[in-house]
Structures are given as structure tokens and as C-alpha cells.
Design an enzyme around this catalytic site. Structure first.
Site, PDB file in Angstrom:
ATOM      1  N   GLU A  64      -1.972  -3.566   0.978  1.00 39.91           N
ATOM      2  CA  GLU A  64      -0.695  -3.994   0.398  1.00 39.91           C
ATOM      3  C   GLU A  64      -0.357  -5.390   0.912  1.00 39.91           C
ATOM      4  O   GLU A  64      -0.755  -5.769   2.029  1.00 39.91           O
ATOM      5  CB  GLU A  64       0.400  -2.991   0.809  1.00 39.91           C
ATOM      6  CG  GLU A  64       1.792  -3.357   0.299  1.00 39.91           C
ATOM      7  CD  GLU A  64       2.821  -2.231   0.465  1.00 39.91           C
ATOM      8  OE1 GLU A  64       2.444  -1.138   0.943  1.00 39.91           O
ATOM      9  OE2 GLU A  64       3.988  -2.447   0.113  1.00 39.91           O
ATOM     10  N   ASN A 109       5.506  -0.407  -1.709  1.00 41.31           N
ATOM     11  CA  ASN A 109       6.864  -0.870  -1.999  1.00 41.31           C
ATOM     12  C   ASN A 109       6.871  -2.324  -2.482  1.00 41.31           C
ATOM     13  O   ASN A 109       7.709  -2.712  -3.294  1.00 41.31           O
ATOM     14  CB  ASN A 109       7.734  -0.765  -0.740  1.00 41.31           C
ATOM     15  CG  ASN A 109       7.937   0.679  -0.308  1.00 41.31           C
ATOM     16  OD1 ASN A 109       7.755   1.611  -1.091  1.00 41.31           O
ATOM     17  ND2 ASN A 109       8.308   0.880   0.944  1.00 41.31           N
ATOM     18  N   ASN A 209       5.243   2.629  -8.134  1.00 45.02           N
ATOM     19  CA  ASN A 209       5.067   3.162  -6.778  1.00 45.02           C
ATOM     20  C   ASN A 209       6.345   3.854  -6.307  1.00 45.02           C
ATOM     21  O   ASN A 209       7.425   3.251  -6.364  1.00 45.02           O
ATOM     22  CB  ASN A 209       4.751   2.025  -5.800  1.00 45.02           C
ATOM     23  CG  ASN A 209       4.634   2.511  -4.361  1.00 45.02           C
ATOM     24  OD1 ASN A 209       3.668   3.194  -4.015  1.00 45.02           O
ATOM     25  ND2 ASN A 209       5.622   2.194  -3.538  1.00 45.02           N
ATOM     26  N   GLU A 210       6.230   5.101  -5.877  1.00 46.04           N
ATOM     27  CA  GLU A 210       7.350   5.850  -5.266  1.00 46.04           C
ATOM     28  C   GLU A 210       8.671   5.600  -5.993  1.00 46.04           C
ATOM     29  O   GLU A 210       9.704   5.318  -5.357  1.00 46.04           O
ATOM     30  CB  GLU A 210       7.452   5.524  -3.768  1.00 46.04           C
ATOM     31  CG  GLU A 210       6.230   5.976  -3.001  1.00 46.04           C
ATOM     32  CD  GLU A 210       6.326   5.882  -1.484  1.00 46.04           C
ATOM     33  OE1 GLU A 210       7.268   5.241  -0.982  1.00 46.04           O
ATOM     34  OE2 GLU A 210       5.459   6.462  -0.806  1.00 46.04           O
ATOM     35  N   TYR A 281       2.660  11.065   4.713  1.00 44.98           N
ATOM     36  CA  TYR A 281       2.384  10.554   6.057  1.00 44.98           C
ATOM     37  C   TYR A 281       2.747  11.633   7.070  1.00 44.98           C
ATOM     38  O   TYR A 281       3.778  12.293   6.932  1.00 44.98           O
ATOM     39  CB  TYR A 281       3.200   9.278   6.323  1.00 44.98           C
ATOM     40  CG  TYR A 281       2.746   8.121   5.438  1.00 44.98           C
ATOM     41  CD1 TYR A 281       1.610   7.398   5.751  1.00 44.98           C
ATOM     42  CD2 TYR A 281       3.448   7.790   4.292  1.00 44.98           C
ATOM     43  CE1 TYR A 281       1.175   6.361   4.939  1.00 44.98           C
ATOM     44  CE2 TYR A 281       3.025   6.746   3.468  1.00 44.98           C
ATOM     45  CZ  TYR A 281       1.887   6.031   3.805  1.00 44.98           C
ATOM     46  OH  TYR A 281       1.450   5.009   2.996  1.00 44.98           O
ATOM     47  N   GLU A 332      -1.711   7.590  -1.243  1.00 49.01           N
ATOM     48  CA  GLU A 332      -1.270   7.150   0.101  1.00 49.01           C
ATOM     49  C   GLU A 332      -1.279   8.364   1.004  1.00 49.01           C
ATOM     50  O   GLU A 332      -0.548   9.332   0.750  1.00 49.01           O
ATOM     51  CB  GLU A 332       0.145   6.549   0.073  1.00 49.01           C
ATOM     52  CG  GLU A 332       0.207   5.158  -0.481  1.00 49.01           C
ATOM     53  CD  GLU A 332       1.584   4.506  -0.335  1.00 49.01           C
ATOM     54  OE1 GLU A 332       2.265   4.741   0.690  1.00 49.01           O
ATOM     55  OE2 GLU A 332       1.966   3.767  -1.255  1.00 49.01           O
ATOM     56  N   GLN A 389      -3.313   2.441   5.498  1.00 55.52           N
ATOM     57  CA  GLN A 389      -3.953   1.430   4.702  1.00 55.52           C
ATOM     58  C   GLN A 389      -5.278   1.053   5.367  1.00 55.52           C
ATOM     59  O   GLN A 389      -5.747   1.823   6.196  1.00 55.52           O
ATOM     60  CB  GLN A 389      -3.018   0.253   4.546  1.00 55.52           C
ATOM     61  CG  GLN A 389      -1.707   0.666   3.829  1.00 55.52           C
ATOM     62  CD  GLN A 389      -0.831  -0.486   3.378  1.00 55.52           C
ATOM     63  OE1 GLN A 389      -1.223  -1.624   3.362  1.00 55.52           O
ATOM     64  NE2 GLN A 389       0.430  -0.178   2.993  1.00 55.52           N
TER      65      GLN A 389
HETATM   66  O1  AHR Z   1       2.075   2.303   3.119  1.00 60.44           O
HETATM   67  C1  AHR Z   1       3.320   1.875   3.557  1.00 60.44           C
HETATM   68  C2  AHR Z   1       4.439   2.199   2.564  1.00 60.44           C
HETATM   69  O2  AHR Z   1       4.627   3.583   2.522  1.00 60.44           O
HETATM   70  C3  AHR Z   1       4.175   1.832   1.136  1.00 60.44           C
HETATM   71  O3  AHR Z   1       4.541   0.518   0.860  1.00 60.44           O
HETATM   72  C4  AHR Z   1       5.054   2.773   0.375  1.00 60.44           C
HETATM   73  O4  AHR Z   1       4.534   3.101  -0.880  1.00 60.44           O
HETATM   74  C5  AHR Z   1       5.174   3.976   1.288  1.00 60.44           C
HETATM   75  O5  AHR Z   1       6.486   4.354   1.471  1.00 60.44           O
END
Ligand code: AHR
Length: 549
Positions: A64, A109, A209-210, A281, A332, A389
Site C-alpha cells: 500500500e 485505506n 476497500n473496506e 488482523y 488482507e 503487507q
Molecule cells: O493494511 C493496513 C490497513 O488495514 C489497510 O489500509 C486497511 O484496508 C485495513 O484497515
């Protein structure tokens, strides 16, 4: 960070238990991967019993425009490692030799406020802009063309995220035309004028994205998003029939709209897209109250999430009487819980600030191993997944001006990339289990107790090269565990490699000062036979690669 962060959102929210899962009780308990047993653990391996042909894209990653992922990560013209494109050759070599199959870009993001036109054309004319997602100054010296060139250099397929925040279907289709149309139109000719005669032929596209998250620039309700995705998807397919389109799913089970967002979105665009995205995450803090035994079980939460999203796809597809089966893009996933607040997420208008620079330890690597096992086991439905990432930002590879080092999580990822090939095996596994209390996450189940097998096993068979790979997580924090491998139909003839990632200190980390504190070591291989005994050290992740006759 200017905008409302994911973290702030989570901490300020009472997570509602009312989700589709509550309405469809058959979704519960769908994460079992092993039968419990009181005796020794056992796995029965029949090379003819397979889950799927593995799509290598489940071992993808993500870059990113965030912190030092692009600038100082993969692109650094002033560096002693830079080639004539400004790409860091040390990083490039590392990623190429890892063999990462697909890499998502440019966000995250970031993408929801990104104007792709700022990043093309002569570099001297590109504007410096304020990125509002991470409050960073974006120089635009690296854009879509540099990214595609870099992907070719590392041997990865591009996966492009499009701007559904400030962007429109019009700007998305313009980008597709710029990238994939040969010539004779406004945007394809612009690409040619920038020196890229051949189209980039980009196949995989994320539609936003999100977009379910209030922290996301341009966040809109699910139905509105679904209509926008449908409109863009129809126009995109009209332009290029070969594209694979991924609708934006929930940001994770912590969202109060989890599953409802996915359902409402798909009700609008099921027939127009190929897949829906999942994000997740994991951490060993509030989620677990620091209980490592619970932390090591978290890949089972990922299993459950996959089942739940699959179920939503089935419900929507079923109600539409559609013949189509959507696949999942887990685009992700990682461990991320330390560098998540304060200056770690606030760019303070700097160029390439140090953001999300999480340093990983041994227990994180074991969790990542478990998560890879889940992805292998669910490869019948997950066709793309991205470790988020790749460089400097929650990443397996960290750079400074003198070089790079490999974080602990690099190793399970590298094993999957090198050894998980061919088909995913379907196993009968029996394993003793332990009880663990669910702490913070998922909130709706907090204080429930959960039974977790000590051993978590995934495997692949490469029929062409006659090899089988087994990936085994031993979650027992105190004791080595024995695993009996029982072979049906064929028996291994050689051990190609047997390695382990383990250590006495679960909190041990690598760094520039000690790059090899946590690295794989060889493990005593099992004796060959139709029944083989393998001893797995306490708190370990093991790779066993065997040759078949
Ligand atoms: O990977 C970090 C961030 O986590 C990304 O920008 C977003 O998509 C997610 O919230």
C-alpha cells in the site's frame, strides 16, 4: 491520522451479537479441523483424497502507499541498492526468490482518496498531494506503471484496488481502459503516450476497500455500495471480459454490520462479481487478554469467518437461484496489534513516515503458520489471499538504508510459498485438545470456553513432482507432541526436508542487530514407512516435505 481509524471505531463500539450467525445456528461450530482424542495424535494421509487444486494466489501479498512500504521499501531512487528504475534490488531479489504470486496495490485505506492520474506521466509533473487516509505527503513518484513494471520484475501478478471512496465507476473504468485497452481510445492512448505501448492486461480488480468502515473515505451503506459495484462491474466487463472482480466484503467479524453488509452488498451485485473480500488482523492483547494458548488457536477464528462468508454467498446465490458460486478473496490478513495507534498510524504530513512498523516475535510466526494452514484447508473456496503487507508496513521484510532483515513471520510464509504446491490434502486428524477461554474476541462469545486441538495439520500433494508437504502447528506451550502419520495407498520413499521454527522464548524477535534470532532449524526426520512417528517440539511450526514413489 485525520480520519476515524479502524481502532477508534472498534474501541468505541459495543459489538452486537445479532448477526446472520445468530439467525442461522448451523453456522456455529463450523471451524472444527480435528477430532479430539485422548491418545497420541494421528493423521491419516491418502494422496487420493484432496480438497482442491491449490490456487497459488492464496499466498499473495500487499503493498500500500502507506508509511515506508513503497518509498524506502520497494522504491528508493537515492539508495545504493537502486536500479535504473529506482527499485531496490535487494528487496526485489528477496521477493522474487520468495515467489509471491500476486500483489495487491495501491491500498488499503489509501486507495479511497487516490487519484490514479496523479501517479502517471512524467515524474517531474506529478503533484505532491496530501493523503487523507494516513495523513501523509504522497509524492506520486511511484504509480500504476511503475507498479506493473515492478510486478514483472518480481514475477508477481498485479491485483489492483480501485477507489470507491472519492472515485466513481467512471474513474474506475477509465483506469481499466488506461491499463487494459490496446489503443485508439482516450485512456489507452494516454498510456501509450507515457511510454507503455503494450496494455498491462490486469486481470484481478478489487472494487473498493473496506467500504463498510466509518473510517473509510467515502464510506456508504451496503446497498448503495452494492449498486455502485454493480454499475462499475457491468461497465468493466463490457470493456474487458477477462477481468476478475472482487466485491468489498466486511472488514472483519468485529463490525456490527458483519455478514449483513456482505448479504446486502451481494444482493445488489452477486451476478456481476466473481468474489467477495474478507479482511482480518489478529493480536495477542485485548483479543486474548495476553493468553498465548488462546492466541495460537486464532486460525480457527479465521476458519469460522470463511465458513460464515461462504454461507452468506450460498444464501444470496440460493435466493437468486443463481448457478454461480462466488470464490473468496482474503485480501488482507496478518497479525497486527502493536503499531496500531498514536504516531504509528499518524503520518503527520511527512513523506514515507515510519507507520505500522510492527516487529514480530516467535509466537506471531506460529500464529501466521496456523493462518496459512487454514488458507490451505479452505482453498476449495479461497482463491486469492494477501498477507498484509509485504515490506516495512506490518511486513515480513524490513528495510533500512543499509539492507533488510527477515521478520519471524517471513519463515512460515516462505515455506508455504516454496512447499505448498499442487493439491490441498483432505486429512482425517485426531489430536488431544485443550480448553481455552475466549477473552475479548469475538465479543459475543466472550468467556465461552473452546476446545482446541494441540496439533493443527495442513498438507499438499504435488502429483507431478511426487512430493507431499505437511505443515504442522504444535500449540502445546509446554510439551513436545507425537504425531503418527498413517499412509494409505502410497508410502513415502524419502525425506526431502524436515524443519522447525521454535524456541524457548515466545517473545523473541529478529532485528537489524540480530537478524537470525528466530530462524528455522532442521528437525530429526521420521523413519520412513506406512506408519511414521514425528515428534513436534513444544510451541513449534514444522515443515515436512517427503518424496513418494
Ligand atoms: O493494511 C493496513 C490497513 O488495514 C489497510 O489500509 C486497511 O484496508 C485495513 O484497515
Amino acid at each position: 491520522m485525520n480520519c476515524f481509524s479502524r481502532r477508534q471505531f472498534l474501541s468505541g463500539t459495543v459489538i452486537a451479537g445479532a448477526s446472520l450467525a445468530a439467525r442461522f445456528p448451523w453456522l456455529a461450530n463450523s471451524t472444527e479441523t480435528a477430532q479430539e482424542s485422548a491418545g497420541p495424535a494421528r493423521v491419516v494421509i491418502d494422496p487420493d483424497r484432496c480438497i482442491s487444486t491449490l490456487d497459488r494466489n492464496i499466498f499473495g501479498s500487499f503493498i500500500e502507499h502507506l508509511g515506508r512500504a513503497v518509498y524506502e521499501g520497494i522504491y528508493e531512487p537515492g539508495s545504493k541498492f537502486a536500479d535504473s528504475n529506482g527499485f531496490r534490488t535487494d528487496v526485489l531479489k528477496e521477493i522474487k526468490s520468495l515467489g509471491v504470486p500476486i500483489i495487491r496495490y495501491p491500498g488499503g485505506n489509501f486507495v479511497s482518496g487516490y487519484n490514479w492520474l496523479d501517479g502517471v506521466g512524467p515524474k517531474k509533473d506529478r503533484p505532491r498531494v496530501l493523503d487523507r487516509a494516513w495523513d501523509t505527503t504522497e509524492t506520486n513518484q511511484f504509480g500504476i506503471n511503475e507498479y506493473v513494471t515492478w510486478c514483472h520484475a518480481v514475477g508477481a501478478e498485479p491485483l489492483i484496488g480501485t477507489n470507491f471512496g472519492t472515485g466513481t465507476p467512471e474513474t474506475t473504468v477509465a483506469l481499466l481502459e488506461y491499463c487494459n485497452v490496446d489503443k485508439g481510445t482516450k485512456w489507452s492512448d494516454l498510456r501509450r503516450s507515457h511510454g507503455y505501448e503494450k496494455p498491462h492486461a490486469i486481470k484481478y480488480w478489487c472494487l473498493g476497500n473496506e467500504m463498510d468502515g466509518p473510517w473509510q473515505i467515502g464510506h456508504i451503506p451496503a446497498i448503495q455500495y452494492g449498486i455502485k459495484a454493480r454499475d462499475a462491474a457491468r461497465q468493466m466487463r463490457e470493456m474487458d471480459h477477462s477481468v476478475k472482480l472482487i466485491a468489498c466484503g466486511s472488514s472483519g467479524p468485529f463490525m456490527p454490520t458483519y455478514l449483513e453488509w456482505d448479504q446486502q452488498t451481494l444482493e445488489q451485485c452477486y451476478e456481476e462479481v466473481d468474489a467477495i473480500s474478507l479482511h482480518r488482523y489478529f493480536g495477542n492483547a485485548e483479543e486474548t487478554e495476553g493468553n498465548t494458548a488462546r492466541y495460537l488457536s486464532m486460525n480457527l477464528d479465521m476458519d469460522r469467518q470463511i465458513h460464515e462468508i461462504m454461507a452468506v454467498c450460498e444464501v444470496v446465490g440460493g435466493r437468486m437461484k443463481s448457478n454461480k458460486t462466488l470464490w473468496l478473496s482474503f485480501d488482507e490478513w496478518n497479525v497486527w496489534y502493536r503499531a496500531r495507534s498514536g504516531t504509528a498510524v499518524d503520518g503527520q504530513r511527512k513523506v514515507a513516515p515510519h507507520l505500522l512498523e510492527e516487529i514480530y516475535n516467535l509466537e506471531d510466526a506460529l500464529v501466521v503458520g496456523g493462518l496459512l494452514n487454514t488458507l490451505i484447508r479452505r482453498s476449495d473456496r479461497v482463491r486469492v489471499a494477501c498477507l498484509a503487507q509485504l515490506v516495512n508496513v506490518i511486513a515480513p521484510i524490513m528495510t533500512n538504508q543499509n539492507g533488510l532483515f527477515r521478520q519471524t513471520i517471513y519463515y512460515p510464509y516462505a515455506w508455504a510459498l516454496q512447499y505448498a504446491r499442487g493439491k490441498a490434502l483432505e486429512f482425517a486428524v485426531t489430536s488431544p485438545a485443550y480448553e481455552v477461554t475466549i477473552a475479548g474476541q469475538p465479543a459475543a462469545r466472550s468467556h465461552e470456553s473452546m476446545s482446541v486441538p494441540y496439533l493443527d495439520v495442513a498438507g499438499t500433494i504435488d502429483v507431478e513432482n511426487k512430493t507431499v508437504s505437511l505443515f504442522i502447528l504444535n500449540r502445546d506451550l509446554e510439551k513436545a507432541r507425537d504425531l503418527e502419520l498413517v499412509w494409505h495407498e502410497s508410502t513415502p520413499t524419502r525425506v526431502n526436508t524436515c524443519q522447525v521454527l521454535t524456541g524457548s522464548d515466545l517473545k523473541a524477535e529478529n532485528g537489524f542487530d540480530a537478524p537470525d534470532r528466530v530462524v528455522p532449524k532442521s528437525l530429526d526426520p521420521p523413519q520412513l514407512g506406512s506408519k511414521m512417528a514425528l515428534q513436534l517440539p513444544a510451541r513449534s511450526y514444522v515443515l515436512l516435505n517427503l518424496g513418494l514413489a
